[in-house]
Design an enzyme around this catalytic site. Structure first.
Site, mmCIF file in Angstrom:
data_model
loop_
_atom_site.group_PDB
_atom_site.id
_atom_site.type_symbol
_atom_site.label_atom_id
_atom_site.label_comp_id
_atom_site.label_asym_id
_atom_site.label_seq_id
_atom_site.Cartn_x
_atom_site.Cartn_y
_atom_site.Cartn_z
ATOM 1 N N HIS A 222 33.782 106.245 23.633
ATOM 2 C CA HIS A 222 33.927 104.673 23.604
ATOM 3 C C HIS A 222 35.250 104.112 24.013
ATOM 4 C CE1 HIS A 222 32.515 100.694 23.619
ATOM 5 N NE2 HIS A 222 33.676 100.597 23.047
ATOM 6 N N TYR A 226 37.075 101.572 27.581
ATOM 7 C CA TYR A 226 38.018 100.619 27.594
ATOM 8 C C TYR A 226 39.328 101.067 28.394
ATOM 9 C CZ TYR A 226 35.114 98.209 24.610
ATOM 10 O OH TYR A 226 33.921 97.419 23.967
ATOM 11 N N HIS A 373 23.118 100.265 32.330
ATOM 12 C CA HIS A 373 24.463 99.652 31.799
ATOM 13 C C HIS A 373 25.678 99.973 32.289
ATOM 14 C CE1 HIS A 373 27.451 98.665 28.552
ATOM 15 N NE2 HIS A 373 27.653 99.757 28.250
ATOM 16 N N PHE A 374 26.012 101.357 32.304
ATOM 17 C CA PHE A 374 27.105 101.816 32.719
ATOM 18 C C PHE A 374 27.485 101.856 34.227
ATOM 19 C CE2 PHE A 374 25.681 106.343 31.953
ATOM 20 C CZ PHE A 374 25.753 106.886 33.333
ATOM 21 N N HIS A 375 26.441 101.591 35.026
ATOM 22 C CA HIS A 375 26.935 101.209 36.488
ATOM 23 C C HIS A 375 27.278 99.648 36.651
ATOM 24 C CE1 HIS A 375 25.113 105.177 37.106
ATOM 25 N NE2 HIS A 375 25.636 105.132 38.396
ATOM 26 N N ARG A 436 16.629 109.206 30.714
ATOM 27 C CA ARG A 436 17.765 109.312 31.596
ATOM 28 C C ARG A 436 18.066 110.629 31.852
ATOM 29 N NH1 ARG A 436 23.243 108.555 27.901
ATOM 30 N NH2 ARG A 436 24.495 109.184 29.769
ATOM 31 N N ARG A 437 18.803 111.021 32.870
ATOM 32 C CA ARG A 437 19.169 112.415 33.155
ATOM 33 C C ARG A 437 18.018 113.294 33.460
ATOM 34 N NH1 ARG A 437 24.105 113.583 28.758
ATOM 35 N NH2 ARG A 437 25.589 112.671 30.078
HETATM 36 FE FE1 HAS Z 1 29.012 100.520 27.044
HETATM 37 C C1 HAS Z 1 27.074 103.396 26.586
HETATM 38 C C2 HAS Z 1 28.025 99.300 23.988
HETATM 39 C C3 HAS Z 1 31.183 97.700 27.380
HETATM 40 C C4 HAS Z 1 30.609 102.093 29.767
HETATM 41 N N1 HAS Z 1 28.813 102.415 28.022
HETATM 42 C C5 HAS Z 1 27.840 103.367 27.560
HETATM 43 C C6 HAS Z 1 27.857 104.241 28.560
HETATM 44 C C7 HAS Z 1 28.774 104.146 29.373
HETATM 45 C C8 HAS Z 1 29.484 102.715 29.091
HETATM 46 C C9 HAS Z 1 29.694 105.108 30.386
HETATM 47 O O1 HAS Z 1 26.566 100.234 21.555
HETATM 48 C C10 HAS Z 1 27.101 105.872 28.504
HETATM 49 C C11 HAS Z 1 27.767 106.921 27.741
HETATM 50 C C12 HAS Z 1 26.973 108.159 27.899
HETATM 51 O O2 HAS Z 1 26.885 108.584 29.055
HETATM 52 O O3 HAS Z 1 25.835 108.226 26.929
HETATM 53 N N2 HAS Z 1 29.611 98.716 25.835
HETATM 54 C C13 HAS Z 1 29.111 98.427 24.944
HETATM 55 C C14 HAS Z 1 29.337 97.087 24.104
HETATM 56 C C15 HAS Z 1 30.403 96.712 25.537
HETATM 57 C C16 HAS Z 1 30.505 97.814 26.327
HETATM 58 C C17 HAS Z 1 29.103 96.666 23.041
HETATM 59 N N3 HAS Z 1 30.436 100.130 28.431
HETATM 60 C C18 HAS Z 1 31.523 98.981 28.126
HETATM 61 C C19 HAS Z 1 32.429 98.919 29.429
HETATM 62 C C20 HAS Z 1 32.073 100.223 29.889
HETATM 63 C C21 HAS Z 1 31.033 100.859 29.393
HETATM 64 C C22 HAS Z 1 33.325 98.077 29.625
HETATM 65 C C23 HAS Z 1 32.725 100.841 31.145
HETATM 66 C C24 HAS Z 1 33.842 100.313 31.975
HETATM 67 N N4 HAS Z 1 27.699 101.097 25.712
HETATM 68 C C25 HAS Z 1 27.371 100.369 24.477
HETATM 69 C C26 HAS Z 1 26.490 101.226 23.567
HETATM 70 C C27 HAS Z 1 26.368 102.562 24.402
HETATM 71 C C28 HAS Z 1 27.065 102.322 25.596
HETATM 72 C C29 HAS Z 1 26.026 101.120 22.233
HETATM 73 C C30 HAS Z 1 25.377 103.670 23.926
HETATM 74 C C31 HAS Z 1 23.913 103.369 24.369
HETATM 75 C C32 HAS Z 1 23.272 104.897 24.234
HETATM 76 O O4 HAS Z 1 22.100 104.385 23.419
HETATM 77 O O5 HAS Z 1 23.374 105.925 24.669
HETATM 78 C C33 HAS Z 1 31.416 95.484 25.186
HETATM 79 O O6 HAS Z 1 32.537 95.891 25.521
HETATM 80 C C34 HAS Z 1 30.807 94.718 26.369
HETATM 81 C C35 HAS Z 1 31.662 93.122 26.035
HETATM 82 C C36 HAS Z 1 31.571 92.477 27.486
HETATM 83 C C37 HAS Z 1 31.067 91.073 27.562
HETATM 84 C C38 HAS Z 1 31.205 90.592 28.882
HETATM 85 C C39 HAS Z 1 32.216 89.371 29.147
HETATM 86 C C40 HAS Z 1 32.123 88.951 30.446
HETATM 87 C C41 HAS Z 1 33.423 88.799 31.223
HETATM 88 C C42 HAS Z 1 33.165 88.537 32.729
HETATM 89 C C43 HAS Z 1 33.145 86.773 33.043
HETATM 90 C C44 HAS Z 1 32.784 86.397 34.283
HETATM 91 C C45 HAS Z 1 33.407 85.383 35.076
HETATM 92 C C46 HAS Z 1 33.002 85.322 36.472
HETATM 93 C C47 HAS Z 1 34.538 84.675 34.521
HETATM 94 C C48 HAS Z 1 30.371 90.166 26.228
HETATM 95 C C49 HAS Z 1 34.757 89.230 30.814
HETATM 96 C C50 HAS Z 1 33.133 83.920 36.830
HETATM 97 C C51 HAS Z 1 32.974 83.638 38.153
HETATM 98 C C52 HAS Z 1 32.964 82.570 38.802
HETATM 99 C C53 HAS Z 1 32.663 82.751 40.427
HETATM 100 C C54 HAS Z 1 32.161 81.302 38.252
HETATM 101 CU CU CU Z 2 30.582 102.841 23.490
#
Ligand code: HAS
Ligand code: CU
Length: 557
Positions: A222, A226, A373-375, A436-437
């Site tokens: 996890h 980050y 999700h992860f793409h 998956r996979r």
């Molecule tokens: Fe995740 C599985 C939960 C973030 C990557 N995640 C994965 C896997 C990967 C991955 C690779 O709770 C698969 C692993 C595997 O092979 O089994 N993930 C989360 C949560 C967050 C999260 C709670 N993940 C990421 C990030 C990754 C990533 C970042 C890579 C870089 N994830 C999980 C969970 C699993 C999981 C479970 C397990 C699933 C399973 O069952 O296997 C949080 O950190 C996300 C918080 C983000 C936000 C979004 C904020 C938005 C922003 C952009 C704002 C946009 C603007 C644009 C301002 C709340 C900052 C405005 C523009 C204008 C022009 C107006």
């Molecule tokens: Cu995670």
């Protein structure tokens, strides 16, 4: 430090870090095309060198998620620290040694994968077994990063002695946070490798403990995400506001965000193991709650970035609630590409928050929803941002102008569109129950999936998988545009970019407004250690008691 220093020695090493990163994404990205087509029933496997589905999927994960990211980040953050502290790195020898060890590791793992001796996917769950050279190679990559990251801390230490009482520049805060999270996280995977997987693959011990191995892996896995995200945040906070023609909305808020990542990044790994037996539900609940805590700094980020962009748009003459968006410098490929990555991350973050919910996870776990999700996250928030950074970083390093701005803009948009289609398809198919996979073009139950979901609105599984395939083709075009721009910049001489500087933003509310506690690493690292001990020590003890060290291993060919 005299101002004339132009970071020549740092640029030289960053150049080689990037070369390895480009090579990794070139091959790893190409394989993505075959994966996407395969999902829609077009099976091109086996492919010379790339092999069959699982060999290819292993290469795809290790080259993209582990190699492209790690090498790009290592080169990028080194330049960020040197330039934002306005001094040379403490010891270039240390970083070259780190780089050498990392390259040795990639070469070993690359041999093992390409020769078909490591078809164990990027998470290498035991008791699937690969050649020992694969595991030793991956471990060397980690050891190399430890050496390289040490140089960042030493550089900051020297700067601190020369500049007592000065607030560390936010770009350096962001970079060092990335390395702190990484160094703490990799202890888990190193423990898994050194105490279990490597001795077992060498035949020194006979059995493994799959549950313990998975737990150590996800202790690392996890915070690993980050490690991929925070360099993008480094750019979004410290550079994009400048590229937008404005300022960072709040420097103190940005500092708080990075300190919260130190605190909460690690003690959440069990959210990858909700479905694992042998782990008490109470501990899964603790990790679920802490997962919600770690979304908080990203929510602050969404707010701060939006405020910074709005300020920039209005500085450029934009008006109203939304019209300022059109005044942003969309004609700058580095800017547009990174903002498109941000927008995708808003969706990817939401699917992450859904994953984190224990009961929803039971629906989506091990389905194509998770690759969806992860793409959007590592595959876009990080990767597309790194591509956008490349459009100024490569000229900065090589002192040559970017080959084509138009190709850069087209690259960002094609990635965005391709990922919208593919991400939609993968999430959708996952909800319909697609595991998956799985090589769907070859799986026996694909026909049942198609038939069982055919009466769904818009055609169910088969339509979802066509979105994946079409998205994958568009993404491949985007990847090609990226590599053409990189190679074009390296081989053609379009004039000099010698006067190009790193775009470092200033803030509307500056560092002087930040309370001193936000500049005290020890407080946050200490807090993280306490949370990690609470979240992992009792749960690890119960896992060791409940699980058996008796899995002999399956050699996967
Ligand atoms: Fe995740 C599985 C939960 C973030 C990557 N995640 C994965 C896997 C990967 C991955 C690779 O709770 C698969 C692993 C595997 O092979 O089994 N993930 C989360 C949560 C967050 C999260 C709670 N993940 C990421 C990030 C990754 C990533 C970042 C890579 C870089 N994830 C999980 C969970 C699993 C999981 C479970 C397990 C699933 C399973 O069952 O296997 C949080 O950190 C996300 C918080 C983000 C936000 C979004 C904020 C938005 C922003 C952009 C704002 C946009 C603007 C644009 C301002 C709340 C900052 C405005 C523009 C204008 C022009 C107006
Ligand atoms: Cu995670």
């Amino acid at each position: 430090m005299e101002m004339s220093y132009d970071y020549q020695r740092e640029r030289a090493l960053a150049f080689w870090f990037l070369i390895v990163a480009f090579a990794a994404i070139a091959l790893g990205g190409l394989i993505g095309l075959f994966q996407a087509l395969e999902h829609a029933g077009i099976n091109l496997y086996p492919i010379p060198l790339i092999g069959q589905y699982y060999k290819a999927l292993t290469l795809h994960g290790v080259l993209n998620a582990l190699t492209w990211t790690t090498f790009f980040i290592s080169g990028f953050l080194m330049l960020v620290v040197a330039r934002s502290l306005e001094r040379p790195m403490h010891s270039m020898a240390l970083s070259w040694i780190g780089f050498g060890v990392m390259v040795a590791g990639v070469t070993m793992a690359g041999w093992a994968m390409l020769s078909g001796n490591a078809n164990v996917l990027y998470t290498f769950y035991v008791p699937m077994r690969a050649h020992a050279v694969h595991y030793i190679g991956l471990t060397l990559i980690v050891i190399g990063t430890w050496v390289h990251s040490a140089n960042h801390f030493l550089t900051w230490g020297t700067w601190r002695r020369e500049n007592p009482g000065v607030k560390t520049p936010i770009a350096t805060v962001a970079s060092l946070t990335t390395w702190i999270v990484w160094d703490v996280a990799t202890i888990g995977v190193a423990a898994e490798m050194l105490t279990m997987v490597i001795p077992w693959s060498l035949g020194l011990i006979e059995n493994t403990n799959p549950l313990l191995a998975r737990t150590l892996f996800w202790y690392f896995g996890h915070p690993l995400v980050y490690f991929w995200l925070l360099p993008a945040y480094t750019s979004w906070y410290a550079m994009v506001p400048k590229q937008a023609g404005g300022k960072l909305f709040s420097d103190p808020l940005a500092r708080l965000v990075f300190m919260l990542f130190i605190l909460f990044s690690v003690p959440v790994g069990l959210h990858h193991q909700y479905t694992d037996p042998g782990i008490g539900p109470a501990w899964k609940g603790v990790h679920a709650a802490l997962t919600y805590a770690v979304t908080f700094p990203s929510l602050i980020t969404a707010f701060t970035l939006m405020a910074s962009l709005e300020y920039s748009g209005k500085q450029r003459g934009g008006r109203g609630l939304v019209l300022w968006i059109f005044r942003l410098p969309w004609g700058d490929p580095s800017f547009s590409t990174q903002v498109l990555a941000m927008i995708i991350f808003a969706a990817g973050g939401i699917s992450g928050v859904l994953n984190a919910s224990y009961n929803i996870n039971l629906v989506v776990h091990n389905t194509t929803w998770v690759p969806g999700h992860f793409h959007l996250t590592v595959g876009t928030a990080s990767t597309l941002t790194f591509m956008g950074i490349t459009y100024w970083l490569l000229p900065y390093i090589t002192k040559r102008r970017l080959f084509s701005r138009a190709a850069g803009i087209a690259q960002g948009w094609t990635w965005f569109i391709g990922m919208v289609l593919m991400g939609r398809g993968l999430h959708w198919a996952g909800l319909l129950g697609a595991p998956r996979r799985v090589p769907f073009a070859q799986a026996t139950y694909t026909q049942q999936l198609i038939e069982a979901t055919a009466n769904q609105p818009l055609g169910g599984f088969s339509t979802a998988m066509w979105l994946v395939a079409v998205g994958g083709v568009i993404l491949t075009i985007s990847g090609a545009l990226y590599l053409i721009n990189v190679i074009g910049t390296l081989v053609t001489r379009k004039g000099t970019a010698a006067d190009l500087d790193m775009p470092l933003a200033t803030a509307l509310s500056g560092p002087d407004k930040a309370p001193p506690v936000l500049d005290r690493w020890r407080v946050w690292i200490g807090g993280a250690v306490v949370l990690i001990l609470i979240a992992y020590v009792p749960s690890l003890i119960s896992i060791i008691q409940a699980s058996a060290w008796n899995a002999p291993g399956l050699l996967i060919r």
